[in-house]
Design an enzyme around this catalytic site. Structure first.
Site, PDB file in Angstrom:
ATOM      1  N   LYS A   1       2.068   4.316   7.272  1.00 19.25           N
ATOM      2  CA  LYS A   1       1.116   5.099   6.476  1.00 19.25           C
ATOM      3  C   LYS A   1       1.583   6.544   6.401  1.00 19.25           C
ATOM      4  O   LYS A   1       2.554   6.929   7.048  1.00 19.25           O
ATOM      5  CB  LYS A   1      -0.277   5.069   7.131  1.00 19.25           C
ATOM      6  CG  LYS A   1      -0.951   3.713   7.186  1.00 19.25           C
ATOM      7  CD  LYS A   1      -1.477   3.283   5.840  1.00 19.25           C
ATOM      8  CE  LYS A   1      -1.839   1.800   5.861  1.00 19.25           C
ATOM      9  NZ  LYS A   1      -1.924   1.203   4.557  1.00 19.25           N
TER      10      LYS A   1
ATOM     11  N   SER B   1       0.805  -1.226   0.000  1.00 18.97           N
ATOM     12  CA  SER B   1       0.000   0.000   0.000  1.00 18.97           C
ATOM     13  C   SER B   1       0.839   1.278   0.000  1.00 18.97           C
ATOM     14  O   SER B   1       0.302   2.368  -0.134  1.00 18.97           O
ATOM     15  CB  SER B   1      -0.945   0.019   1.195  1.00 18.97           C
ATOM     16  OG  SER B   1      -0.246   0.371   2.366  1.00 18.97           O
TER      17      SER B   1
END
Lengths: 418, 137
Positions: B86, B49
């Protein structure tokens, strides 16, 4: 001003640093060979999990509460300890690392530059938490003993937020009233009992005693403690930093040992550990104790301990290992299932003033030992060892619940989901 | 046997290296990559991701806890008991991925959330490292 900074349930807290899945869970850490509980995090303590209880006795209780169990991960603790100590060192120019999880600080030269000790304590706490994720307690006191007292309050007494400051005698009283004599640094079990016989139960009552009387009944050491509790510094910084008087390395085996050579290897390894610790604190051993036993639960309890006096004090690994081999015939007995063994330096001498000997040549070889230590430091403990310590893993530790070595082993670095 | 501890010149040793006195310590990657050694840990990325910012599966992440995360920083957080990497959106309390296949995660008060550190560097191993072999599975 003196300070004492130490980690809350260090081993258990260290287990949480790189494993966020157990941050909010009760965690306990077991001693060598998974024998006893040696640390319990605050959540586990609140559940009433007792420390120093054999693991097998409270297995059920732990299971019932969903307690996370870990074996002692010394590789991880050593690394985290070093990080924590380095962060602490930024806050004082005079630091003494007292144990794996506590540091004494002596504020001497920049005492006056700190206007608010309470705030300063919180700065230290915050920095350590942010940078290492270890929770600590901070205590400041007029003497080293009072810094210990304040630290106890910071962590264990209600109404403190991890920091406590004793900057006047008056501020000490309410804390001392809530502490037992046994909670005082330097007051052991024997003295506690003797004090109780005289109706002295709290630290406050002890501080009220006449130091002279205490000296007569106990010792100069206890007299000093009383003085220290009333804000009179008796322990000099050098005495706070005094090297350990005895050094032991001892351990029970994962598997029973019956073989002479395997026992020799185990003892030689303990001798190496003791020698290394001696060098670390610049001491030498004059008398070495070597011992081995089976389990007290066996039908016939066998224990043998032999003291070996050195002609000249030494901290040379090979000389200690040699001493072990020399006394082993007096310890070993065939047919005994050895369960435990160890080596202890019971009489120490400093490195600085060594009495020479006309008939014995000093062959401690400090240069060789320095090289030896450096190799093990650079390439990992055990990279180089005395041959008699052997390669046998048999007597090594049982660690069934070992967590990964997140910071010292590539294989074990934390996984991060992306 | 008596040994006389005096070195004897053999006469064939040649000239001393003219560069000897210029010898310095070699370059250290640690020094370049790690600013706060006591507050830094190394982790390994797992998942795809974050490819948009150049973090691929199996890469090494250098995580610095001493820094305070700014909006838009690549960070590591404890999100419900798991370390995640993230991009932090502080204003809207969201965790953003660097991939169009992954939706932003909004952090709710019920979530267990702690910022663990700022990812200051990521390292690609273009050639397998034996020490990490097991991790790459």
């Amino acid at each position: 001003m003196y300070g004492l900074v130490d980690a809350t349930s260090f081993y258990a807290s260290a287990e949480k640093v790189f494993d966020p899945s157990i941050r909010n869970k009760p965690v306990v850490v077991l001693t060598n060979n998974d024998g006893c509980i040696c640390a319990a995090c605050p959540i586990a303590k609140r559940l009433g999990i007792p420390k120093f209880t054999p693991y097998f006795q409270i297995k059920e209780l732990l299971h019932k509460h969903g307690v996370v169990i870990r074996s002692s991960n010394y590789e991880l603790y050593a690394d985290l300890s070093e990080r924590m100590m380095t962060v602490i060192s930024r806050y004082c120019d005079n630091q003494h690392i007292y144990s794996i999880d506590e540091s004494f600080l002596h504020f001497d030269r920049f005492n006056k530059a700190i206007s608010n000790w309470h705030e300063y304590g919180h700065q230290i706490r915050k920095a350590i938490w942010k940078e290492t994720r270890l929770p600590v307690g901070v205590g400041f006191g007029l003497t080293a003993t009072l810094a210990k007292v304040a630290n106890h309050a910071a962590k264990k007494l209600d109404g403190f937020d991890g920091v406590a400051v004793i900057d006047t005698i008056e501020s000490a009283s309410p804390i001392l009233q809530r502490m037992n004599t046994s909670d005082i640094w330097g007051i052991g079990r024997r003295i506690t009992k003797k004090l109780a016989e005289q109706n002295i139960h709290t630290a406050f009552e002890l501080a009220k005693q006449n130091p002279k009387d205490i000296r007569q009944q106990f010792s100069v050491v206890t007299e000093r403690t009383v003085n220290e509790l009333t804000g009179i510094s008796c322990l000099s910084w050098d005495e706070v930093k005094a090297p350990k008087q005895e050094i032991f390395s001892t351990r029970s085996f994962g598997q029973r040992i019956t073989n002479y050579n395997v026992l020799n290897a185990a003892l030689a390894s303990h001798a190496s550990i003791v020698a290394k610790k001696l060098r670390q604190q610049s001491s030498q051993v004059k008398k070495l104790m070597v011992f081995a036993s089976n389990s007290p639960h066996d039908d016939y309890y066998y224990k043998q301990a032999i003291a070996y006096p050195f002609a000249l004090p030494t901290n040379n690994t090979s000389q200690l290992a040699q001493a072990v081999s020399l006394v082993l015939p007096q310890i070993y007995q065939s047919g005994i299932n050895f369960y435990r063994c160890g080596v202890g330096a019971i009489e120490l001498a400093g490195n600085k003033f060594v009495q020479g000997d006309l008939f014995n040549i000093d062959n401690t070889n400090p240069e060789l030992m320095k090289c030896f230590d450096n190799i093990n430091k650079r390439y990992g403990a055990g990279s180089i060892s005395v041959a008699s310590a052997g390669q046998s893993e048999k007597w090594n530790m049982k660690r069934h619940f070992l967590s990964p070595q997140y910071t010292t082993n590539w294989y074990d670095i934390p996984k991060i989901t992306c | 046997m008596k040994v006389i501890p005096i070195y004897i010149e053999a006469g064939i040793s040649g000239f001393e290296s003219p560069a000897a006195e210029y010898k310095e310590l070699g370059l250290s990657l640690d020094k370049l990559l790690i600013r706060h050694p006591n507050a830094t840990f190394i982790g390994q990325a797992s998942g795809v991701s974050m490819q948009g910012v150049g973090i691929f599966d199996g890469d090494l992440l250098i995580v610095d806890r001493a820094l305070t995360a700014r909006n838009g920083d690549v960070i590591v957080a404890n999100y419900n008991g798991c370390f995640v990497c993230k991009i932090i959106d502080k204003q809207q309390a969201r965790l953003l991925s660097a991939s169009k296949h992954h939706q932003p995660i909004t952090i709710s008060p019920d979530d267990d959330f702690q910022l663990e550190g700022v990812v200051t560097r990521s390292i690609r191993l273009h050639h397998q490292a034996p020490e990490l072999k097991a991790c790459m599975v």
